[in-house]
Structure formats: structure tokens, C-alpha cells
Design a protein around this motif. Structure first.
Motif, PDB file in Angstrom:
ATOM      1  N   MET A  85       0.830  -1.184   0.000  1.00  0.00           N
ATOM      2  CA  MET A  85       0.000   0.000   0.000  1.00  0.00           C
ATOM      3  C   MET A  85       0.872   1.245   0.000  1.00  0.00           C
ATOM      4  SD  MET A  85      -2.816   0.925   2.810  1.00  0.00           S
ATOM      5  CE  MET A  85      -3.707   2.398   2.785  1.00  0.00           C
ATOM      6  N   GLN A  86       0.574   2.224  -0.848  1.00  0.00           N
ATOM      7  CA  GLN A  86       1.361   3.442  -0.910  1.00  0.00           C
ATOM      8  C   GLN A  86       0.937   4.389   0.199  1.00  0.00           C
ATOM      9  OE1 GLN A  86      -0.796   2.591  -3.451  1.00  0.00           O
ATOM     10  NE2 GLN A  86       0.355   2.381  -5.305  1.00  0.00           N
ATOM     11  N   THR A  87       1.927   4.996   0.826  1.00  0.00           N
ATOM     12  CA  THR A  87       1.634   5.946   1.888  1.00  0.00           C
ATOM     13  C   THR A  87       2.613   7.100   1.804  1.00  0.00           C
ATOM     14  OG1 THR A  87       3.095   4.795   3.407  1.00  0.00           O
ATOM     15  CG2 THR A  87       0.768   4.175   3.454  1.00  0.00           C
ATOM     16  N   VAL A  88       2.339   8.125   2.574  1.00  0.00           N
ATOM     17  CA  VAL A  88       3.296   9.215   2.697  1.00  0.00           C
ATOM     18  C   VAL A  88       4.502   8.661   3.425  1.00  0.00           C
ATOM     19  CG1 VAL A  88       3.735  11.445   3.749  1.00  0.00           C
ATOM     20  CG2 VAL A  88       1.511  10.971   2.722  1.00  0.00           C
ATOM     21  N   HIS A  89       5.662   8.866   2.889  1.00  0.00           N
ATOM     22  CA  HIS A  89       6.896   8.395   3.494  1.00  0.00           C
ATOM     23  C   HIS A  89       7.117   9.158   4.795  1.00  0.00           C
ATOM     24  CE1 HIS A  89      11.245   7.714   3.897  1.00  0.00           C
ATOM     25  NE2 HIS A  89      11.001   6.624   3.213  1.00  0.00           N
ATOM     26  N   GLU A  90       7.587   8.486   5.831  1.00  0.00           N
ATOM     27  CA  GLU A  90       7.736   9.134   7.124  1.00  0.00           C
ATOM     28  C   GLU A  90       8.703  10.305   7.077  1.00  0.00           C
ATOM     29  OE1 GLU A  90       8.593   6.395  10.232  1.00  0.00           O
ATOM     30  OE2 GLU A  90       6.732   5.310   9.945  1.00  0.00           O
ATOM     31  N   LYS A  91       9.805  10.194   6.335  1.00  0.00           N
ATOM     32  CA  LYS A  91      10.780  11.284   6.281  1.00  0.00           C
ATOM     33  C   LYS A  91      10.295  12.379   5.343  1.00  0.00           C
ATOM     34  CE  LYS A  91      14.718   8.461   7.456  1.00  0.00           C
ATOM     35  NZ  LYS A  91      15.980   7.912   7.044  1.00  0.00           N
ATOM     36  N   ALA A  92      10.052  12.058   4.119  1.00  0.00           N
ATOM     37  CA  ALA A  92       9.562  13.031   3.145  1.00  0.00           C
ATOM     38  C   ALA A  92       9.245  12.286   1.864  1.00  0.00           C
ATOM     39  CB  ALA A  92      10.608  14.106   2.883  1.00  0.00           C
ATOM     40  N   GLY A  93       8.251  12.750   1.171  1.00  0.00           N
ATOM     41  CA  GLY A  93       7.955  12.183  -0.127  1.00  0.00           C
ATOM     42  C   GLY A  93       6.725  11.314  -0.145  1.00  0.00           C
ATOM     43  N   LEU A  94       6.613  10.597  -1.244  1.00  0.00           N
ATOM     44  CA  LEU A  94       5.410   9.845  -1.519  1.00  0.00           C
ATOM     45  C   LEU A  94       5.774   8.598  -2.304  1.00  0.00           C
ATOM     46  CD1 LEU A  94       2.308  10.485  -1.284  1.00  0.00           C
ATOM     47  CD2 LEU A  94       2.486  11.395  -3.567  1.00  0.00           C
ATOM     48  N   TRP A 154       5.367  -1.839 -18.262  1.00  0.00           N
ATOM     49  CA  TRP A 154       5.100  -1.983 -19.689  1.00  0.00           C
ATOM     50  C   TRP A 154       5.116  -0.653 -20.425  1.00  0.00           C
ATOM     51  CZ3 TRP A 154       5.206  -6.487 -22.134  1.00  0.00           C
ATOM     52  CH2 TRP A 154       5.117  -7.638 -21.359  1.00  0.00           C
ATOM     53  N   CYS A 155       4.366   0.322 -19.922  1.00  0.00           N
ATOM     54  CA  CYS A 155       4.251   1.581 -20.673  1.00  0.00           C
ATOM     55  C   CYS A 155       4.886   2.771 -19.970  1.00  0.00           C
ATOM     56  CB  CYS A 155       2.789   1.887 -21.001  1.00  0.00           C
ATOM     57  SG  CYS A 155       1.795   2.351 -19.560  1.00  0.00           S
ATOM     58  N   GLY A 156       5.343   2.589 -18.720  1.00  0.00           N
ATOM     59  CA  GLY A 156       6.034   3.657 -18.009  1.00  0.00           C
ATOM     60  C   GLY A 156       5.138   4.682 -17.334  1.00  0.00           C
ATOM     61  N   THR A 157       3.832   4.462 -17.314  1.00  0.00           N
ATOM     62  CA  THR A 157       2.905   5.410 -16.703  1.00  0.00           C
ATOM     63  C   THR A 157       2.993   5.360 -15.185  1.00  0.00           C
ATOM     64  OG1 THR A 157       1.384   5.194 -18.556  1.00  0.00           O
ATOM     65  CG2 THR A 157       0.464   6.046 -16.502  1.00  0.00           C
ATOM     66  N   ALA A 158       3.078   6.532 -14.559  1.00  0.00           N
ATOM     67  CA  ALA A 158       3.086   6.623 -13.105  1.00  0.00           C
ATOM     68  C   ALA A 158       1.650   6.679 -12.610  1.00  0.00           C
ATOM     69  CB  ALA A 158       3.836   7.872 -12.663  1.00  0.00           C
ATOM     70  N   SER A 159       1.381   6.035 -11.466  1.00  0.00           N
ATOM     71  CA  SER A 159       0.036   6.063 -10.899  1.00  0.00           C
ATOM     72  C   SER A 159       0.124   5.976  -9.384  1.00  0.00           C
ATOM     73  CB  SER A 159      -0.821   4.928 -11.454  1.00  0.00           C
ATOM     74  OG  SER A 159      -0.261   3.673 -11.129  1.00  0.00           O
ATOM     75  N   PHE A 160      -0.925   6.428  -8.742  1.00  0.00           N
ATOM     76  CA  PHE A 160      -0.977   6.451  -7.288  1.00  0.00           C
ATOM     77  C   PHE A 160      -2.213   5.696  -6.831  1.00  0.00           C
ATOM     78  CE2 PHE A 160      -2.100   8.502  -3.227  1.00  0.00           C
ATOM     79  CZ  PHE A 160      -0.923   8.263  -2.543  1.00  0.00           C
ATOM     80  N   ARG A 161      -2.009   4.740  -5.925  1.00  0.00           N
ATOM     81  CA  ARG A 161      -3.092   3.924  -5.357  1.00  0.00           C
ATOM     82  C   ARG A 161      -3.957   3.261  -6.426  1.00  0.00           C
ATOM     83  NH1 ARG A 161      -4.961   7.206   0.043  1.00  0.00           N
ATOM     84  NH2 ARG A 161      -3.072   6.734   1.171  1.00  0.00           N
ATOM     85  N   LEU A 186      -4.067  -1.508 -11.188  1.00  0.00           N
ATOM     86  CA  LEU A 186      -3.740  -1.689 -12.599  1.00  0.00           C
ATOM     87  C   LEU A 186      -3.295  -0.366 -13.185  1.00  0.00           C
ATOM     88  CD1 LEU A 186      -6.836  -3.798 -13.739  1.00  0.00           C
ATOM     89  CD2 LEU A 186      -4.554  -4.647 -13.144  1.00  0.00           C
ATOM     90  N   CYS A 187      -2.459  -0.431 -14.206  1.00  0.00           N
ATOM     91  CA  CYS A 187      -2.032   0.776 -14.907  1.00  0.00           C
ATOM     92  C   CYS A 187      -3.263   1.437 -15.537  1.00  0.00           C
ATOM     93  CB  CYS A 187      -1.028   0.421 -15.992  1.00  0.00           C
ATOM     94  SG  CYS A 187      -0.585   1.806 -17.058  1.00  0.00           S
ATOM     95  N   PRO A 188      -3.450   2.745 -15.349  1.00  0.00           N
ATOM     96  CA  PRO A 188      -4.617   3.421 -15.922  1.00  0.00           C
ATOM     97  C   PRO A 188      -4.557   3.573 -17.443  1.00  0.00           C
ATOM     98  CG  PRO A 188      -3.196   5.010 -14.853  1.00  0.00           C
ATOM     99  CD  PRO A 188      -2.633   3.651 -14.553  1.00  0.00           C
ATOM    100  N   VAL A 189      -3.403   3.298 -18.052  1.00  0.00           N
ATOM    101  CA  VAL A 189      -3.262   3.429 -19.506  1.00  0.00           C
ATOM    102  C   VAL A 189      -3.376   2.087 -20.211  1.00  0.00           C
ATOM    103  CG1 VAL A 189      -1.684   4.126 -21.357  1.00  0.00           C
ATOM    104  CG2 VAL A 189      -1.902   5.543 -19.308  1.00  0.00           C
ATOM    105  N   CYS A 190      -2.569   1.095 -19.774  1.00  0.00           N
ATOM    106  CA  CYS A 190      -2.545  -0.183 -20.497  1.00  0.00           C
ATOM    107  C   CYS A 190      -3.182  -1.341 -19.721  1.00  0.00           C
ATOM    108  CB  CYS A 190      -1.117  -0.534 -20.898  1.00  0.00           C
ATOM    109  SG  CYS A 190      -0.051  -1.004 -19.522  1.00  0.00           S
ATOM    110  N   ALA A 191      -3.612  -1.099 -18.484  1.00  0.00           N
ATOM    111  CA  ALA A 191      -4.268  -2.085 -17.626  1.00  0.00           C
ATOM    112  C   ALA A 191      -3.336  -3.217 -17.174  1.00  0.00           C
ATOM    113  CB  ALA A 191      -5.516  -2.659 -18.277  1.00  0.00           C
ATOM    114  N   SER A 192      -2.038  -3.019 -17.280  1.00  0.00           N
ATOM    115  CA  SER A 192      -1.092  -4.011 -16.782  1.00  0.00           C
ATOM    116  C   SER A 192      -1.103  -4.017 -15.256  1.00  0.00           C
ATOM    117  CB  SER A 192       0.318  -3.677 -17.279  1.00  0.00           C
ATOM    118  OG  SER A 192       1.272  -4.500 -16.634  1.00  0.00           O
ATOM    119  N   SER A 193      -0.859  -5.182 -14.689  1.00  0.00           N
ATOM    120  CA  SER A 193      -0.734  -5.271 -13.232  1.00  0.00           C
ATOM    121  C   SER A 193       0.735  -5.333 -12.820  1.00  0.00           C
ATOM    122  CB  SER A 193      -1.477  -6.506 -12.717  1.00  0.00           C
ATOM    123  OG  SER A 193      -0.900  -7.673 -13.264  1.00  0.00           O
TER     124      SER A 193
END
Length: 119
Positions: A1-10, A17-24, A27-34
Motif C-alpha cells: 500500500m502506498q503511503t506518505v513516506h515518514e521522512k519526506a515524499g510519496l 510496460w508503458c512507463g505510466t506513473a500512478s498512485f493507489r 492496474l495501470c490506468p493506460v494499459c491495464a497491466s498489473s
């Protein structure tokens, strides 16, 4: 599960497959890869939309869309100023959430609003 990093960041995911960044996402919102690999962002973002909402609470709160340089946008609360003073273009950074909304990503303004914006 993605969370706010304790020190700093996300923490977020990038599709192998396609290099798309996503949060929470599962599946990839572009190519549906898991096939997603975890990555870490410094977390500095820019507000691209901001609004004041009164849903589910007595007090007004801010709800904004924040764009991160890694390429994803998501909805979150921005704190550090009155809800109506969070403006488009403001730089924000994640803060660790606590209380009943734990797990929610909350951002704070990097710089307080200018005094002449208050009225």
C-alpha cells in the motif's frame, strides 16, 4: 500500500510496460497491466485545481487536484491556510496524516499565502 513516506515524499507505482506513473491503483490506468514497480517521489507538487467543500463536516475544508512531476494527478486536501486561500499554481508537499483520516494523503502549502490575498 502506498503511503506518505515518514521522512519526506510519496510512494507510488510505475508501469513496467508503458512507463505510466500512478498512485493507489492496482492496474495501470493506460494499459491495464498489473506489472507495477514501486517508486518514491520527493512529493513536491503543484495545485492544478482547488475548491472549498462542506460535505460530511461542519467546517469547510479544501479539496484540490495536485500534479506531481512524475506524471500523476490525484485529489487530496491541502492544509496550512484557510480553504479558500489555496490557489492554483501553489507548491505543496505531503505531510503525515493522523487522526480519523489516517491513510489519507494530505499536502501542505510550501509557502503561506501572501497577506494581500486574505481580503
Amino acid at each position: 500500500m502506498q503511503t506518505v513516506h515518514e521522512k519526506a515524499g510519496l510512494n507510488y507505482h510505475r508501469c513496467r510496460w508503458c512507463g505510466t506513473a500512478s498512485f493507489r491503483r492496482l492496474l495501470c490506468p493506460v494499459c491495464a497491466s498489473s506489472d507495477l514497480k514501486p517508486e518514491h517521489s520527493a512529493g513536491l507538487g503543484v495545485v492544478v485545481r482547488s475548491g472549498v467543500v462542506h460535505r460530511y463536516t461542519e467546517a469547510a475544508r479544501n479539496e484540490s487536484l495536485v500534479r506531481l512531476p512524475e506524471g500523476f494527478v490525484f485529489r487530496c486536501r491541502v492544509v496550512g491556510a484557510a480553504p479558500h486561500l489555496v490557489s492554483v499554481g501553489a507548491q505543496v508537499r505531503p505531510v503525515a496524516g493522523d487522526g480519523p483520516e489516517a491513510g489519507e494523503v494530505v499536502f501542505e502549502l510550501c509557502e503561506p499565502p501572501r497577506r494581500d490575498d486574505w481580503f
